[in-house]
Design a protein around this motif. Structure first.
Motif, PDB file in Angstrom:
ATOM      1  N   PHE A  17      61.204  19.831 -14.579  1.00 44.28           N
ATOM      2  CA  PHE A  17      61.467  21.196 -14.121  1.00 44.28           C
ATOM      3  C   PHE A  17      62.777  21.123 -13.360  1.00 44.28           C
ATOM      4  O   PHE A  17      62.792  20.659 -12.217  1.00 44.28           O
ATOM      5  CB  PHE A  17      60.351  21.694 -13.202  1.00 44.28           C
ATOM      6  N   GLY A  18      63.861  21.518 -13.990  1.00 43.84           N
ATOM      7  CA  GLY A  18      65.160  21.367 -13.332  1.00 43.84           C
ATOM      8  C   GLY A  18      65.398  19.894 -13.032  1.00 43.84           C
ATOM      9  O   GLY A  18      65.218  19.048 -13.902  1.00 43.84           O
ATOM     10  N   PRO A  19      65.743  19.590 -11.796  1.00 45.98           N
ATOM     11  CA  PRO A  19      66.013  18.186 -11.468  1.00 45.98           C
ATOM     12  C   PRO A  19      64.732  17.364 -11.283  1.00 45.98           C
ATOM     13  O   PRO A  19      64.789  16.142 -11.237  1.00 45.98           O
ATOM     14  CB  PRO A  19      66.758  18.285 -10.122  1.00 45.98           C
ATOM     15  N   LEU A  20      63.594  18.045 -11.198  1.00 44.50           N
ATOM     16  CA  LEU A  20      62.356  17.335 -10.879  1.00 44.50           C
ATOM     17  C   LEU A  20      61.698  16.756 -12.128  1.00 44.50           C
ATOM     18  O   LEU A  20      61.489  17.454 -13.111  1.00 44.50           O
ATOM     19  CB  LEU A  20      61.377  18.301 -10.205  1.00 44.50           C
ATOM     20  N   LEU A  21      61.386  15.467 -12.064  1.00 41.60           N
ATOM     21  CA  LEU A  21      60.692  14.822 -13.171  1.00 41.60           C
ATOM     22  C   LEU A  21      59.195  14.899 -12.883  1.00 41.60           C
ATOM     23  O   LEU A  21      58.657  14.100 -12.127  1.00 41.60           O
ATOM     24  CB  LEU A  21      61.161  13.369 -13.280  1.00 41.60           C
ATOM     25  N   ALA A  22      58.524  15.905 -13.477  1.00 38.39           N
ATOM     26  CA  ALA A  22      57.111  16.137 -13.146  1.00 38.39           C
ATOM     27  C   ALA A  22      56.211  15.138 -13.855  1.00 38.39           C
ATOM     28  O   ALA A  22      55.185  14.719 -13.325  1.00 38.39           O
ATOM     29  CB  ALA A  22      56.711  17.560 -13.501  1.00 38.39           C
ATOM     30  N   LEU A  23      56.572  14.768 -15.094  1.00 40.10           N
ATOM     31  CA  LEU A  23      55.810  13.754 -15.832  1.00 40.10           C
ATOM     32  C   LEU A  23      56.797  12.777 -16.440  1.00 40.10           C
ATOM     33  O   LEU A  23      57.787  13.176 -17.051  1.00 40.10           O
ATOM     34  CB  LEU A  23      54.972  14.397 -16.942  1.00 40.10           C
ATOM     35  N   ASP A  24      56.515  11.495 -16.260  1.00 42.63           N
ATOM     36  CA  ASP A  24      57.455  10.468 -16.672  1.00 42.63           C
ATOM     37  C   ASP A  24      56.766   9.518 -17.653  1.00 42.63           C
ATOM     38  O   ASP A  24      56.016   8.639 -17.240  1.00 42.63           O
ATOM     39  CB  ASP A  24      57.936   9.734 -15.407  1.00 42.63           C
ATOM     40  N   ARG A  25      56.957   9.739 -18.913  1.00 48.33           N
ATOM     41  CA  ARG A  25      56.402   8.898 -19.983  1.00 48.33           C
ATOM     42  C   ARG A  25      54.920   8.595 -19.759  1.00 48.33           C
ATOM     43  O   ARG A  25      54.498   7.445 -19.682  1.00 48.33           O
ATOM     44  CB  ARG A  25      57.200   7.590 -20.100  1.00 48.33           C
ATOM     45  N   VAL A  26      54.148   9.634 -19.670  1.00 48.44           N
ATOM     46  CA  VAL A  26      52.723   9.479 -19.379  1.00 48.44           C
ATOM     47  C   VAL A  26      51.931   9.249 -20.665  1.00 48.44           C
ATOM     48  O   VAL A  26      52.110   9.966 -21.647  1.00 48.44           O
ATOM     49  CB  VAL A  26      52.182  10.739 -18.654  1.00 48.44           C
ATOM     50  N   ASP A  27      51.092   8.234 -20.663  1.00 48.96           N
ATOM     51  CA  ASP A  27      50.124   8.024 -21.745  1.00 48.96           C
ATOM     52  C   ASP A  27      48.756   8.455 -21.240  1.00 48.96           C
ATOM     53  O   ASP A  27      48.391   8.150 -20.107  1.00 48.96           O
ATOM     54  CB  ASP A  27      50.054   6.542 -22.127  1.00 48.96           C
ATOM     55  N   PHE A  28      48.025   9.165 -22.092  1.00 49.22           N
ATOM     56  CA  PHE A  28      46.689   9.609 -21.681  1.00 49.22           C
ATOM     57  C   PHE A  28      45.757   9.495 -22.878  1.00 49.22           C
ATOM     58  O   PHE A  28      46.071   9.993 -23.958  1.00 49.22           O
ATOM     59  CB  PHE A  28      46.754  11.060 -21.188  1.00 49.22           C
ATOM     60  N   ASP A  29      44.624   8.825 -22.702  1.00 50.78           N
ATOM     61  CA  ASP A  29      43.681   8.631 -23.802  1.00 50.78           C
ATOM     62  C   ASP A  29      42.282   9.058 -23.399  1.00 50.78           C
ATOM     63  O   ASP A  29      41.896   8.919 -22.252  1.00 50.78           O
ATOM     64  CB  ASP A  29      43.593   7.144 -24.179  1.00 50.78           C
ATOM     65  N   ALA A  30      41.549   9.566 -24.374  1.00 56.50           N
ATOM     66  CA  ALA A  30      40.133   9.844 -24.148  1.00 56.50           C
ATOM     67  C   ALA A  30      39.409   9.729 -25.473  1.00 56.50           C
ATOM     68  O   ALA A  30      39.955  10.075 -26.530  1.00 56.50           O
ATOM     69  CB  ALA A  30      39.948  11.230 -23.564  1.00 56.50           C
ATOM     70  N   CYS A  31      38.183   9.219 -25.440  1.00 61.58           N
ATOM     71  CA  CYS A  31      37.389   9.066 -26.655  1.00 61.58           C
ATOM     72  C   CYS A  31      36.258  10.080 -26.663  1.00 61.58           C
ATOM     73  O   CYS A  31      35.814  10.523 -25.606  1.00 61.58           O
ATOM     74  CB  CYS A  31      36.795   7.667 -26.709  1.00 61.58           C
ATOM     75  N   PRO A  32      35.787  10.455 -27.852  1.00 66.78           N
ATOM     76  CA  PRO A  32      34.632  11.342 -27.933  1.00 66.78           C
ATOM     77  C   PRO A  32      33.466  10.751 -27.153  1.00 66.78           C
ATOM     78  O   PRO A  32      33.250   9.539 -27.171  1.00 66.78           O
ATOM     79  CB  PRO A  32      34.306  11.376 -29.432  1.00 66.78           C
ATOM     80  N   GLY A  33      32.735  11.610 -26.469  1.00 68.32           N
ATOM     81  CA  GLY A  33      31.611  11.125 -25.687  1.00 68.32           C
ATOM     82  C   GLY A  33      32.048  10.493 -24.379  1.00 68.32           C
ATOM     83  O   GLY A  33      31.372   9.615 -23.859  1.00 68.32           O
ATOM     84  N   GLU A  34      33.181  10.936 -23.871  1.00 63.12           N
ATOM     85  CA  GLU A  34      33.691  10.359 -22.637  1.00 63.12           C
ATOM     86  C   GLU A  34      34.044  11.462 -21.653  1.00 63.12           C
ATOM     87  O   GLU A  34      34.577  12.490 -22.042  1.00 63.12           O
ATOM     88  CB  GLU A  34      34.961   9.560 -22.938  1.00 63.12           C
ATOM     89  N   ILE A  35      33.749  11.205 -20.382  1.00 65.21           N
ATOM     90  CA  ILE A  35      34.256  12.072 -19.320  1.00 65.21           C
ATOM     91  C   ILE A  35      35.363  11.303 -18.616  1.00 65.21           C
ATOM     92  O   ILE A  35      35.138  10.205 -18.120  1.00 65.21           O
ATOM     93  CB  ILE A  35      33.157  12.441 -18.305  1.00 65.21           C
ATOM     94  N   VAL A  36      36.570  11.872 -18.648  1.00 62.03           N
ATOM     95  CA  VAL A  36      37.707  11.229 -18.004  1.00 62.03           C
ATOM     96  C   VAL A  36      38.078  12.034 -16.770  1.00 62.03           C
ATOM     97  O   VAL A  36      38.278  13.246 -16.862  1.00 62.03           O
ATOM     98  CB  VAL A  36      38.933  11.192 -18.946  1.00 62.03           C
ATOM     99  N   ALA A  37      38.152  11.374 -15.627  1.00 66.90           N
ATOM    100  CA  ALA A  37      38.608  12.064 -14.419  1.00 66.90           C
ATOM    101  C   ALA A  37      40.102  11.837 -14.270  1.00 66.90           C
ATOM    102  O   ALA A  37      40.594  10.737 -14.498  1.00 66.90           O
ATOM    103  CB  ALA A  37      37.866  11.535 -13.195  1.00 66.90           C
ATOM    104  N   LEU A  38      40.808  12.901 -13.930  1.00 64.49           N
ATOM    105  CA  LEU A  38      42.249  12.796 -13.690  1.00 64.49           C
ATOM    106  C   LEU A  38      42.485  13.051 -12.205  1.00 64.49           C
ATOM    107  O   LEU A  38      42.188  14.128 -11.704  1.00 64.49           O
ATOM    108  CB  LEU A  38      42.992  13.817 -14.550  1.00 64.49           C
ATOM    109  N   LEU A  39      42.992  12.032 -11.529  1.00 67.38           N
ATOM    110  CA  LEU A  39      43.174  12.126 -10.080  1.00 67.38           C
ATOM    111  C   LEU A  39      44.637  11.986  -9.710  1.00 67.38           C
ATOM    112  O   LEU A  39      45.435  11.443 -10.476  1.00 67.38           O
ATOM    113  CB  LEU A  39      42.395  11.009  -9.368  1.00 67.38           C
ATOM    114  N   GLY A  40      44.957  12.456  -8.520  1.00 69.14           N
ATOM    115  CA  GLY A  40      46.320  12.322  -8.011  1.00 69.14           C
ATOM    116  C   GLY A  40      46.529  13.299  -6.886  1.00 69.14           C
ATOM    117  O   GLY A  40      45.861  14.327  -6.827  1.00 69.14           O
ATOM    118  N   GLU A  41      47.458  12.980  -5.993  1.00 71.71           N
ATOM    119  CA  GLU A  41      47.658  13.862  -4.849  1.00 71.71           C
ATOM    120  C   GLU A  41      48.295  15.180  -5.304  1.00 71.71           C
ATOM    121  O   GLU A  41      48.680  15.334  -6.460  1.00 71.71           O
ATOM    122  CB  GLU A  41      48.494  13.165  -3.779  1.00 71.71           C
TER     123      GLU A  41
END
Ligand SMILES: Nc1ncnc2c1ncn2[C@@H]1O[C@H](COP(=O)(O)OP(=O)(O)OP(=O)(O)O)[C@@H](O)[C@H]1O
Ligand SMILES: [Mg+2]
Length: 517
Positions: free
Chosen positions: A11-35
């Motif tokens: 977003f402008g000069p701000l790098l909000a996401l930097d080469r993020v990998d995210f995986d989830a499999c069927p039958g899975e609950i994935v929690a996404l945490l962060g400040e």
């Protein structure tokens, strides 16, 4: 499975996401945490097609997902409950749900005349709500008068109505009551057993640890860890998120830095109760939302109001804010009538932190400095002689507030809409505290705040009271109330009942909140 690769977003000069990998499999609950501001909502918006990534790709069950297309995401089976509820305010809840999956199916079943049968939508919603343990608003109620908790429930119902293969939940649990939460987590487990993917964004680490199979931790736009359940403790998670662990609620009762409150000692001697509510009656839609409420908050006190959402809390806060006219009764702040003829708080003696920050707290399309100056005491401080607004003073004041309250933003000129949810909440809290009013009314004040910010806000509220302010804390979070408040009351069907110190245990409080008095 769901596989996002190298997702980058600026977003402008701000790098909000930097080469993020995210995986989830069927039958899975994935929690996404962060400040607050870590990039969670940005990542979820990209998965749901609401935002286009600058780089990277998403595959769902072996097929590439077209970036930046909400309808493509929905067609592929991705549905989301957004952090700021996206509902049509002027439409009824049934109409809102009809725009989700219930309506599509009702229309298909009824192909002859292509109309949507709202009764059928309501019936499907009622069946789903019963499974979730949710109560629905009365038939035909419009969204605009609904509380935050009711909005979140609607969003959850609408998302589930699509029977999604991937369900994204961006902080849905903060406003659910204890009974609802258990049922809700059960539904998530059932969705998992049906082979669906559930992604849960939350600031409640304990909740993530109980329900999630694996956890992804974001920190400043990067994935820093992907532990499985049982591999980490709550403390380790907190450390991963913020680098170092702030004390949780310990010390919340003690005073903080002195000298931010401009109270004259003389006034304090003369006026004991800074806030006095007498026999307050508020009617809404022809029934008594508040039915003879009496309450006093003295200088130096934090008084808590507990209750199941929708029992008059919003009406009370609105009456105190001067945006809802009572039928009868009085509100006095520092022994003066709180609201002058135009309904607004004349001297800025009372500051309100509204529950719905996006609708009532902020004007999202305005810059941060203008949002701050919506508080009259702050506006006065940004003005020069003869009431001329000084742009440089306003910018300096705003920059100081942003820094003092650790609000992550590009600067005073940034729009409120560009802040992450938690940073918007921080802005609302900062504005109320920086106003140096004598009375602070706060409704679900730590919603959307990360662990560290929650601790900090609690500490600041305690300091505010210790310096002679009066705080009325309206909350659905019992832990928060018992940690902070000297006195507690319970609200049920618009009536208030004081809670004795011997009644503070959760079981007793639960009974009182259910109206068993
Ligand atoms: N439309 C936008 N314009 C400019 N900056 C943005 C925009 N949307 C998000 N950001 C910035 O991107 C960063 C990540 O924001 P995001 O909303 O993803 O955080 P989050 O992890 O969801 O935080 P929270 O816990 O507070 O909800 C923040 O610094 C935010 O200010
Ligand atoms: Mg967010």
């Amino acid at each position: 499975m769901l596989a996002a690769r190298h997702i980058t977003r600026r977003f402008g000069p701000l790098l909000a996401l930097d080469r993020v990998d995210f995986d989830a499999c069927p039958g899975e609950i994935v929690a996404l945490l962060g400040e607050n501001g870590a990039g969670k909502t940005t990542l979820m918006n990209i998965l749901a097609g609401r935002l286009r990534p600058d780089a990277g790709s998403i595959e769902l069950f072996g097929r590439a997902l077209r970036p930046g297309s909400p309808s493509a995401a929905l067609a592929a089976g991705v549905a989301a409950v957004h952090q700021s509820p996206m509902l049509f305010e002027r439409m009824t809840w049934e109409e809102n749900l009809a725009l989700g999956g219930f309506g599509a199916r009702a229309a298909r079943a009824n192909r002859a005349n292509l109309t949507i049968d709202l009764k059928e939508v309501a019936a499907r919603a009622a069946a789903m709500a019963a499974r979730l343990g949710f109560t629905l608003p009365s038939p035909g109620a419009r969204m605009e008068q609904r509380s935050m908790a009711e909005r979140v429930r609607m969003e959850v119902l609408r998302a589930l109505s699509f029977e999604p293969r991937v369900l994204i939940l961006d902080e849905p649990t903060k406003l659910l009551g204890p009974g609802e939460l258990a049922a809700f987590l059960d539904v998530l487990r059932r969705l998992r057993s049906e082979g669906r993917i559930v992604i849960l964004v939350t600031h409640k680490l304990a909740e993530a640890l109980t329900v999630a199979d694996c956890i992804t931790v974001l920190r400043r736009g990067r994935v820093v860890a992907r532990p499985l359940r049982g591999e980490v403790t709550e403390n380790e998670l907190a450390t991963l998120m913020i680098g170092e662990l702030a004390p949780l609620s310990e010390g919340a009762r003690t005073a903080g830095a002195a000298g931010t409150l401009a109270l004259e000692a003389k006034d304090l001697l003369e006026i004991k109760n800074l806030l006095e509510i007498k026999n307050l009656v508020v009617e809404r839609d022809g029934w008594r939302a508040l039915d003879g409420v009496n309450l006093e908050v003295a200088a130096g006190e934090i008084v808590g109001i507990a209750g199941v959402d929708g029992n008059g809390q919003s009406e009370l806060v609105e009456a105190l804010a001067g945006v809802r006219r009572p039928m009868s009764g009085t509100i006095r702040v520092a022994a003066a009538d709180a609201h002058d003829r135009d309904g607004s708080d004349g001297g800025g003696a009372l500051a309100v932190i509204a529950e719905n920050r996006d609708r009532d707290g902020l004007i999202l399309e305005m810059p941060l400095w203008e949002n701050l100056l919506l508080a009259r005491p702050l506006l006065a401080r940004a003005c020069e002689r003869f009431g001329w607004l000084s742009a440089s003073r306003a910018a300096a004041l705003c920059a100081e507030v942003l820094e003092r309250f650790h609000i992550r933003a590009a600067g005073p000129q940034a729009l409120a809409a560009e802040l992450s949810g938690g940073n918007r909440q921080r802005l609302c809290v900062a504005r109320a505290l920086a106003s140096r009013s004598r009375v602070l009314v706060a409704h679900n004040v730590t919603r959307g705040l990360d662990v560290a910010a929650t601790a900090e806000v609690r500490r600041r509220l305690a300091a505010f009271a210790a310096e002679g302010g009066a705080v009325l804390l309206v909350s659905s979070d019992l832990d928060e109330l018992t940690a902070l408040c000297g006195r507690l009351a319970v609200i049920s069907r618009g009536r208030l009942r004081a809670v004795g110190a011997d009644e503070h245990d959760p079981a007793r409080m639960g009974l009182l909140m259910a109206g068993a008095w």
